[in-house]
Design a protein around this motif. Sequence first.
Motif, mmCIF file in Angstrom:
data_model
loop_
_atom_site.group_PDB
_atom_site.id
_atom_site.type_symbol
_atom_site.label_atom_id
_atom_site.label_comp_id
_atom_site.label_asym_id
_atom_site.label_seq_id
_atom_site.Cartn_x
_atom_site.Cartn_y
_atom_site.Cartn_z
ATOM 1 N N TYR A 14 -50.578 -31.803 33.196
ATOM 2 C CA TYR A 14 -49.290 -32.181 33.767
ATOM 3 C C TYR A 14 -49.002 -33.611 33.353
ATOM 4 O O TYR A 14 -49.886 -34.447 33.347
ATOM 5 C CB TYR A 14 -49.321 -32.087 35.297
ATOM 6 C CG TYR A 14 -49.230 -30.692 35.813
ATOM 7 C CD1 TYR A 14 -48.085 -29.942 35.616
ATOM 8 C CD2 TYR A 14 -50.285 -30.121 36.495
ATOM 9 C CE1 TYR A 14 -47.993 -28.657 36.095
ATOM 10 C CE2 TYR A 14 -50.210 -28.827 36.974
ATOM 11 C CZ TYR A 14 -49.058 -28.103 36.778
ATOM 12 O OH TYR A 14 -48.978 -26.832 37.251
ATOM 13 N N ARG A 15 -47.753 -33.847 33.021
ATOM 14 C CA ARG A 15 -47.376 -35.206 32.659
ATOM 15 C C ARG A 15 -46.636 -35.832 33.822
ATOM 16 O O ARG A 15 -45.874 -35.180 34.513
ATOM 17 C CB ARG A 15 -46.471 -35.186 31.431
ATOM 18 C CG ARG A 15 -47.177 -34.638 30.218
ATOM 19 C CD ARG A 15 -46.170 -34.250 29.176
ATOM 20 N NE ARG A 15 -45.256 -33.246 29.678
ATOM 21 C CZ ARG A 15 -44.161 -32.886 29.038
ATOM 22 N NH1 ARG A 15 -43.839 -33.452 27.913
ATOM 23 N NH2 ARG A 15 -43.385 -31.943 29.538
ATOM 24 N N LYS A 76 -50.237 -19.721 38.425
ATOM 25 C CA LYS A 76 -48.921 -19.852 37.803
ATOM 26 C C LYS A 76 -49.000 -19.582 36.305
ATOM 27 O O LYS A 76 -48.048 -19.051 35.728
ATOM 28 C CB LYS A 76 -48.362 -21.254 38.044
ATOM 29 C CG LYS A 76 -47.799 -21.416 39.431
ATOM 30 C CD LYS A 76 -47.160 -22.770 39.570
ATOM 31 C CE LYS A 76 -46.749 -23.009 41.001
ATOM 32 N NZ LYS A 76 -46.255 -24.369 41.181
ATOM 33 N N ILE A 81 -45.261 -18.449 34.981
ATOM 34 C CA ILE A 81 -44.283 -19.410 35.492
ATOM 35 C C ILE A 81 -44.395 -20.713 34.707
ATOM 36 O O ILE A 81 -43.409 -21.322 34.357
ATOM 37 C CB ILE A 81 -44.496 -19.645 36.995
ATOM 38 C CG1 ILE A 81 -44.170 -18.362 37.749
ATOM 39 C CG2 ILE A 81 -43.641 -20.789 37.486
ATOM 40 C CD1 ILE A 81 -44.573 -18.375 39.183
ATOM 41 N N THR A 82 -45.617 -21.149 34.443
ATOM 42 C CA THR A 82 -45.785 -22.259 33.517
ATOM 43 C C THR A 82 -46.636 -21.781 32.356
ATOM 44 O O THR A 82 -47.407 -20.832 32.498
ATOM 45 C CB THR A 82 -46.492 -23.469 34.161
ATOM 46 O OG1 THR A 82 -47.729 -23.010 34.691
ATOM 47 C CG2 THR A 82 -45.668 -24.076 35.238
ATOM 48 N N ARG A 83 -46.486 -22.443 31.247
ATOM 49 C CA ARG A 83 -47.274 -22.081 30.086
ATOM 50 C C ARG A 83 -48.476 -23.014 30.007
ATOM 51 O O ARG A 83 -48.326 -24.220 30.237
ATOM 52 C CB ARG A 83 -46.405 -22.237 28.835
ATOM 53 C CG ARG A 83 -46.480 -21.014 27.947
ATOM 54 C CD ARG A 83 -45.444 -21.100 26.860
ATOM 55 N NE ARG A 83 -44.184 -20.471 27.250
ATOM 56 C CZ ARG A 83 -43.157 -20.346 26.421
ATOM 57 N NH1 ARG A 83 -43.237 -20.811 25.201
ATOM 58 N NH2 ARG A 83 -42.058 -19.734 26.811
ATOM 59 N N ILE B 99 -37.659 -20.947 40.040
ATOM 60 C CA ILE B 99 -38.279 -21.287 38.764
ATOM 61 C C ILE B 99 -39.754 -21.598 38.957
ATOM 62 O O ILE B 99 -40.584 -21.266 38.128
ATOM 63 C CB ILE B 99 -37.536 -22.478 38.144
ATOM 64 C CG1 ILE B 99 -36.117 -22.041 37.799
ATOM 65 C CG2 ILE B 99 -38.239 -22.974 36.901
ATOM 66 C CD1 ILE B 99 -35.220 -23.168 37.437
ATOM 67 N N LYS B 100 -40.059 -22.229 40.086
ATOM 68 C CA LYS B 100 -41.434 -22.652 40.299
ATOM 69 C C LYS B 100 -42.313 -21.540 40.854
ATOM 70 O O LYS B 100 -43.508 -21.531 40.642
ATOM 71 C CB LYS B 100 -41.478 -23.847 41.260
ATOM 72 C CG LYS B 100 -41.361 -25.166 40.542
ATOM 73 C CD LYS B 100 -41.712 -26.304 41.453
ATOM 74 C CE LYS B 100 -40.621 -26.541 42.457
ATOM 75 N NZ LYS B 100 -40.738 -27.843 43.123
ATOM 76 N N ASP B 258 -39.821 -24.693 29.048
ATOM 77 C CA ASP B 258 -41.182 -24.799 29.577
ATOM 78 C C ASP B 258 -41.353 -25.951 30.558
ATOM 79 O O ASP B 258 -42.264 -25.938 31.372
ATOM 80 C CB ASP B 258 -42.170 -24.975 28.424
ATOM 81 C CG ASP B 258 -42.324 -23.682 27.655
ATOM 82 O OD1 ASP B 258 -41.920 -22.641 28.203
ATOM 83 O OD2 ASP B 258 -42.829 -23.717 26.527
ATOM 84 N N SER B 259 -40.489 -26.939 30.438
ATOM 85 C CA SER B 259 -40.667 -28.106 31.298
ATOM 86 C C SER B 259 -40.047 -27.898 32.674
ATOM 87 O O SER B 259 -40.334 -28.641 33.599
ATOM 88 C CB SER B 259 -40.025 -29.323 30.632
ATOM 89 O OG SER B 259 -38.639 -29.092 30.472
ATOM 90 N N ALA B 261 -40.376 -25.704 35.159
ATOM 91 C CA ALA B 261 -41.228 -25.432 36.315
ATOM 92 C C ALA B 261 -41.948 -26.690 36.776
ATOM 93 O O ALA B 261 -42.315 -26.825 37.933
ATOM 94 C CB ALA B 261 -42.232 -24.339 35.986
ATOM 95 N N GLU B 262 -42.162 -27.628 35.863
ATOM 96 C CA GLU B 262 -42.896 -28.832 36.240
ATOM 97 C C GLU B 262 -41.971 -29.949 36.711
ATOM 98 O O GLU B 262 -42.352 -30.764 37.532
ATOM 99 C CB GLU B 262 -43.719 -29.327 35.045
ATOM 100 C CG GLU B 262 -44.916 -28.437 34.780
ATOM 101 C CD GLU B 262 -45.409 -28.557 33.360
ATOM 102 O OE1 GLU B 262 -45.390 -29.663 32.808
ATOM 103 O OE2 GLU B 262 -45.796 -27.526 32.787
ATOM 104 N N GLU B 263 -40.765 -29.975 36.143
ATOM 105 C CA GLU B 263 -39.918 -31.136 36.402
ATOM 106 C C GLU B 263 -38.931 -30.912 37.544
ATOM 107 O O GLU B 263 -38.382 -31.857 38.078
ATOM 108 C CB GLU B 263 -39.129 -31.497 35.133
ATOM 109 C CG GLU B 263 -40.005 -31.921 33.975
ATOM 110 C CD GLU B 263 -40.621 -33.296 34.204
ATOM 111 O OE1 GLU B 263 -40.063 -34.077 34.980
ATOM 112 O OE2 GLU B 263 -41.672 -33.569 33.611
#
Lengths: 457, 264
Positions: A14-15, A76, A81-83, B99-100, B258-259, B261-263
Amino acid sequence: MKPAIDVVNVSKVYRRYARRRQFATLKSALLDGSLLGDLKPDETFQALRNVSFSVPKGCTYGVIGSNGSGKSTLLKCVAGITRPTEGSVTVDGRISALIELGAGFHPEISGRENIFINGIMLGLTKEEIQRRFDEIVEFAEMQDFIDAPVKTYSSGMYMRLGFAVAIHVDPEVLLVDEVLAVGDQSFTHKCLDKFSEFRRRNKSILLVTHSLDLVEKFCDEAHWLDKGVSKGDGDPKRVVAAYVINVEDSEENTLAKAESARVAESAKNVTSAPDVASGFSQTDATQEAPLNPVDDGESVKDGFKSTEGRWGTREIEIAQVSISGPDGESGHVFQSGDDIQVRMVVTAKEAITDFVFGLGLFNADGVCVYGTNTNLEEFQPSAIDGEGTVTFAIDRLDLVEGTYRLDLAVHKADGYPYDYHRLLYTFRIKSKVRDVGIYRPAHRWTFGGGITFKGEA
Amino acid sequence: MFSSLSKLGRYRALIQTLVVRDLKARYRGSVLGFFWSFFNPALLLFIYTFVFTKVLPSSHPASMEPFALFMFCGILPWTWFSSSLLESSNTLIAGGNLIKKVMFPAEVLPIVTVLANMVHFFLGLPILAAFVLYYQRPIDPVELLWLPVIVLVQLVLTTGLAFFLSALTVHFRDLKDLLGNILTLWFFATPIIYSLDMAPQDMRWWLNINPMTHLMRSYQDVLFFEGSFGHQGWLLALGIGSIVVFLAGYFVFDRLRDSFAEEV
């Protein structure tokens, strides 16, 4: 046969972007005209590192680990959901993820409509939902409220409905993230029954949970993650046992660290004048209390309320304290029924003839479990000079699971404190049996007549 | 990119359901419910009529009478355009849960936003039609055949921009606030409350590079001005441009996917 889930060398990074950095990036991105490639993270956090496993069809696979160990990230990744940053995840068949129940419910519209919308989101067609509708409603126990808007539902109803829809998607692979805590007992049983039915129909379940019991009872295989690293997988009983030992070790470290900090802190404070004064006033209340548990209730209670600390004149000083278990090594985590030794190293600056050693044991609620001192037990002090050791040995510490604290003190027979350590030492008792109370008397059950239990001869 | 674009077709049922949900949820709980979709544009029209006949009986040429109706022809599609963009800039963040926590095709969200606003636009059209009849404006039925084309061009253009905005706002939240102001500027830079013919010559060039100019002019030509529809060339060019915007917007969206779900 192709495995249901195949996870190969998965890493996830994770960034994290700092706020200021984000603005700088927008500006520079606009200036450079490259909005896409230029995002550079401030710091990275590796949630998963080279995790590999595969789940055969029909297998129930449990993932355990402490908070922040990467369990949910793993789920996930499997759910798509995430790659993953590196590595690959392949899943064979339709997935349904019970990660957050009722995600996507719209609060303003009715449960009935939400079932359709949620079902379509999860990949069902209208006809499929129509066919399963009654079953879903019945499973969620929502017959009476299905036409009320979802915003009027209690959180339990909300979760139940979400669970019911997700489970009726009829997936090949079910991903479950700690969602069994949603309902009351009977609903939890219903969920477990549903999972069993899945197993019978040769479908696979990937279960992320903190409930070790569930993993032991329910899973065919277990996987233990720690800080994103795979610590082992295989037979659930073995993996759970390894995990439990590790948790005890880390608890031990935490307790030891906290204790040394506390002791250091109180040692620092003891020289300053106001603390000594308050120390004395506290001692007035406590002089007999913790070490004389037979004393009248009122003063005893006051004494228990006083917080941790250290006071006294230090004519005799408790220089070192250690608690050790059956293996003789000093520690902070013991099993119920262990023999425990509390050792003090005391030093006297000059020869003293009036001294009493005392000890008080408290549980986390501040209830005195036991207290005693050498005066109560009629030891007649004759002399202390220089260094000496005091050992308080308990043959069986039969306490129920919990955290306990110790008072240790050396004082005059009239209560005048030389060195008083209030609640400075902490240890944890672990137990396999989830019994309640404070004290566990040594006991056994016997049954006669027509009473039999499973597994008994 | 094209493989994920081709998947869009499969989400038809999902998109349809979500649009319906959006529309149902919007007025749920209000007394008039769905009728607000009619009342809102009608009330808007009354306000403009009042302002521009009583408060500011201004100096527009006779060809633009009734002025309120002229404005309405532009404001109705503009509202579709601007609310779509404003809402889509927030749509991924608002739908963060999906999304998450669920496997959810994120591109559905901006599409749903644009389509739901399109339905509102459609619901405003009967009001427009009623006033066209009331003022007894001459409408050429053949010209009306252009209307679906204009709507389609606007749909493609708006969706393309919505992809772009929704994806970028996830990373640059500032865009949301910026966008409100940009849209206000854009509104006045588009011939909606004035006509293209009223603009000074040296401004024409600027107005012509504004894609919304040609959309609005097309609506006005078909629904308001007399005479034959004379904006086909521009509309065609804009149609091609819109497809380019759509593909570019989707490309950016797909790259950033791809970003999310994280952002979010």
